[in-house]
Design a protein around this motif. Structure first.
Motif, PDB file in Angstrom:
ATOM      1  N   ARG A  69       0.940  -1.006   0.110  1.00  0.00           N
ATOM      2  CA  ARG A  69      -0.042   0.024  -0.188  1.00  0.00           C
ATOM      3  C   ARG A  69       0.869   1.416  -0.065  1.00  0.00           C
ATOM      4  O   ARG A  69       0.522   2.066  -0.616  1.00  0.00           O
ATOM      5  CB  ARG A  69      -0.994  -0.001   1.315  1.00  0.00           C
ATOM      6  N   PHE A  70       1.847   1.327   0.885  1.00  0.00           N
ATOM      7  CA  PHE A  70       2.916   2.293   0.975  1.00  0.00           C
ATOM      8  C   PHE A  70       3.405   2.663  -0.583  1.00  0.00           C
ATOM      9  O   PHE A  70       3.345   3.700  -0.876  1.00  0.00           O
ATOM     10  CB  PHE A  70       4.029   2.087   1.754  1.00  0.00           C
ATOM     11  N   ASN A  71       3.792   1.553  -1.188  1.00  0.00           N
ATOM     12  CA  ASN A  71       4.396   1.906  -2.412  1.00  0.00           C
ATOM     13  C   ASN A  71       3.326   2.366  -3.560  1.00  0.00           C
ATOM     14  O   ASN A  71       3.923   3.048  -4.391  1.00  0.00           O
ATOM     15  CB  ASN A  71       5.009   0.514  -2.986  1.00  0.00           C
ATOM     16  N   LYS A  72       2.095   1.799  -3.241  1.00  0.00           N
ATOM     17  CA  LYS A  72       1.017   2.455  -4.231  1.00  0.00           C
ATOM     18  C   LYS A  72       1.064   3.997  -3.998  1.00  0.00           C
ATOM     19  O   LYS A  72       0.601   4.460  -5.072  1.00  0.00           O
ATOM     20  CB  LYS A  72      -0.197   1.718  -3.938  1.00  0.00           C
ATOM     21  N   ILE A  73       0.748   4.244  -2.663  1.00  0.00           N
ATOM     22  CA  ILE A  73       0.737   5.624  -2.427  1.00  0.00           C
ATOM     23  C   ILE A  73       1.732   6.539  -3.020  1.00  0.00           C
ATOM     24  O   ILE A  73       1.599   7.641  -3.587  1.00  0.00           O
ATOM     25  CB  ILE A  73       0.779   5.955  -0.693  1.00  0.00           C
ATOM     26  N   LYS A  74       3.146   5.978  -3.044  1.00  0.00           N
ATOM     27  CA  LYS A  74       4.024   6.716  -3.642  1.00  0.00           C
ATOM     28  C   LYS A  74       3.975   7.114  -5.155  1.00  0.00           C
ATOM     29  O   LYS A  74       4.512   7.876  -5.563  1.00  0.00           O
ATOM     30  CB  LYS A  74       5.324   6.032  -3.326  1.00  0.00           C
ATOM     31  N   THR A  75       3.122   6.131  -5.696  1.00  0.00           N
ATOM     32  CA  THR A  75       2.928   6.169  -7.197  1.00  0.00           C
ATOM     33  C   THR A  75       1.987   7.477  -7.585  1.00  0.00           C
ATOM     34  O   THR A  75       1.814   7.855  -8.636  1.00  0.00           O
ATOM     35  CB  THR A  75       2.270   5.046  -7.933  1.00  0.00           C
ATOM     36  N   ARG A  76       1.116   7.863  -6.264  1.00  0.00           N
ATOM     37  CA  ARG A  76       0.209   8.775  -6.776  1.00  0.00           C
ATOM     38  C   ARG A  76       0.705  10.123  -6.477  1.00  0.00           C
ATOM     39  O   ARG A  76      -0.091  11.364  -6.533  1.00  0.00           O
ATOM     40  CB  ARG A  76      -0.944   8.788  -5.881  1.00  0.00           C
ATOM     41  N   TYR A  77       2.002  10.397  -5.987  1.00  0.00           N
ATOM     42  CA  TYR A  77       2.495  11.664  -5.753  1.00  0.00           C
ATOM     43  C   TYR A  77       3.733  12.047  -6.364  1.00  0.00           C
ATOM     44  O   TYR A  77       4.550  11.227  -6.729  1.00  0.00           O
ATOM     45  CB  TYR A  77       2.549  11.812  -4.160  1.00  0.00           C
ATOM     46  N   PRO A  78       4.054  13.562  -6.505  1.00  0.00           N
ATOM     47  CA  PRO A  78       5.232  13.672  -7.264  1.00  0.00           C
ATOM     48  C   PRO A  78       6.475  13.671  -6.532  1.00  0.00           C
ATOM     49  O   PRO A  78       7.452  13.304  -7.426  1.00  0.00           O
ATOM     50  CB  PRO A  78       4.919  15.140  -7.547  1.00  0.00           C
ATOM     51  N   ASP A  79       6.340  13.512  -5.171  1.00  0.00           N
ATOM     52  CA  ASP A  79       7.821  13.319  -4.485  1.00  0.00           C
ATOM     53  C   ASP A  79       7.480  12.666  -3.244  1.00  0.00           C
ATOM     54  O   ASP A  79       6.390  12.645  -2.601  1.00  0.00           O
ATOM     55  CB  ASP A  79       8.795  14.425  -4.555  1.00  0.00           C
ATOM     56  N   LEU A  80       8.330  12.302  -2.392  1.00  0.00           N
ATOM     57  CA  LEU A  80       8.283  11.609  -1.205  1.00  0.00           C
ATOM     58  C   LEU A  80       7.643  12.647  -0.084  1.00  0.00           C
ATOM     59  O   LEU A  80       6.485  12.138   0.668  1.00  0.00           O
ATOM     60  CB  LEU A  80       9.584  11.275  -0.526  1.00  0.00           C
ATOM     61  N   ARG A  81       8.062  13.908  -0.201  1.00  0.00           N
ATOM     62  CA  ARG A  81       7.762  14.735   0.920  1.00  0.00           C
ATOM     63  C   ARG A  81       6.007  14.669   0.795  1.00  0.00           C
ATOM     64  O   ARG A  81       5.278  14.996   1.625  1.00  0.00           O
ATOM     65  CB  ARG A  81       7.964  16.124   0.508  1.00  0.00           C
ATOM     66  N   ALA A  82       5.425  14.842  -0.306  1.00  0.00           N
ATOM     67  CA  ALA A  82       4.023  15.037  -0.799  1.00  0.00           C
ATOM     68  C   ALA A  82       3.218  13.612  -0.261  1.00  0.00           C
ATOM     69  O   ALA A  82       1.954  13.840   0.013  1.00  0.00           O
ATOM     70  CB  ALA A  82       3.604  15.342  -2.188  1.00  0.00           C
ATOM     71  N   THR A  83       3.781  12.860   0.185  1.00  0.00           N
ATOM     72  CA  THR A  83       3.076  11.602   0.632  1.00  0.00           C
ATOM     73  C   THR A  83       3.197  11.589   2.294  1.00  0.00           C
ATOM     74  O   THR A  83       2.604  10.667   2.825  1.00  0.00           O
ATOM     75  CB  THR A  83       4.063  10.131   0.189  1.00  0.00           C
ATOM     76  N   LEU A  84       3.558  12.463   2.914  1.00  0.00           N
ATOM     77  CA  LEU A  84       3.696  12.358   4.267  1.00  0.00           C
ATOM     78  C   LEU A  84       2.229  12.285   4.892  1.00  0.00           C
ATOM     79  O   LEU A  84       2.340  11.456   5.702  1.00  0.00           O
ATOM     80  CB  LEU A  84       4.317  13.835   4.844  1.00  0.00           C
ATOM     81  N   LEU A  85       1.217  12.989   4.556  1.00  0.00           N
ATOM     82  CA  LEU A  85      -0.020  12.898   5.263  1.00  0.00           C
ATOM     83  C   LEU A  85      -0.424  11.352   5.166  1.00  0.00           C
ATOM     84  O   LEU A  85      -0.949  10.772   6.092  1.00  0.00           O
ATOM     85  CB  LEU A  85      -1.055  13.831   5.081  1.00  0.00           C
TER      86      LEU A  85
END
Ligand code: FES
Length: 226
Positions: A69-85
């Motif tokens: 799930r974490f890896n899927k989340i990362k594919t939906r955002y432009p960079d790692l910072r944006a995945t924080l929430l």
């Protein structure tokens, strides 16, 4: 009563409205019943998580389906910072609360300064900074609910769960807090318990609801109160 569950809003208009849709048609087949731990379709993987009845404060971040799930989340955002929430949401789903140690682990996972992650995590009240009970009971005491007896409902939860405001009952089942408007003002008093809404609640209905919740303890997952 809804399917034997007192006062529960099923969370979808469906067959209570004019369209006669099924729950699966409204929510999507991935989200009916128990939500897949791997997040299902990547488009939904970052959406707000369930609060599980059974949590594991020392569980690793993340492994198995949660890593997926974490890896899927990362594919939906432009960079790692944006995945924080969504990453903090996921950590909270697994561990039940976001401790300073969890914040630091998330910082290292996302290659962010720990102070930045702590600043974000402590800003939002929806991240639990302390361990909570199996059921987080959030009683809306805002205007509509207040006019319809929310103070009595809140008192009833504290009395029957045998706890103090903001604290967890000795059996570890209930943490009771006040909430601001839950956007269900037409169904006052509204109470959010874990991920589910219970509406039109009165103080009289509280003991029955608490007994219903206790019957779910030991279930591995969201349970009906998830
Ligand atoms: S005032 Fe309680 S849900 Fe809006």
């Amino acid at each position: 009563m809804t399917d034997g569950v007192p006062f529960k809003n099923p969370g979808w208009a469906g067959n209570t409205g004019e369209y006669e849709l099924t729950e699966a048609q409204v929510r999507g087949h991935d989200y009916v019943g128990t939500r897949p731990r791997d997040g299902g379709h990547p488009a939904g993987a970052g959406s707000y998580p369930y609060m599980l009845v059974e949590r594991h404060p020392d569980a690793p971040l993340f492994e198995g389906p949660y890593l997926e799930r974490f890896n899927k989340i990362k594919t939906r955002y432009p960079d790692l910072r944006a995945t924080l929430l969504p990453t903090l949401n996921l950590a909270q789903e697994v561990r039940g609360h976001v401790s300073p140690q969890t914040m630091d682990e998330v910082a290292s996972l996302l290659e962010l300064p720990p102070a930045y992650v702590r600043g974000v995590a402590t800003f939002y009240t929806m991240y639990n900074k302390q361990p909570i009970g199996r059921f987080l009971v959030q009683v809306c005491t805002n205007i509509s609910c207040n006019l319809c007896g929310a103070e009595e409902v809140l008192k009833a939860f504290l009395v029957y769960a045998d706890t103090e405001l903001g604290e967890t009952s000795q059996d570890g089942n209930f943490t009771v807090i006040e909430a601001e408007c839950l956007a269900a003002c037409g169904f006052a008093t509204c109470v959010q318990i874990n991920s589910a809404y219970y509406e039109n609640l009165t103080a009289k209905g509280v003991p029955e609801l608490l007994e219903h919740l206790k019957s779910q303890v030991g279930a591995d997952g969201e349970g009906e109160g998830g």
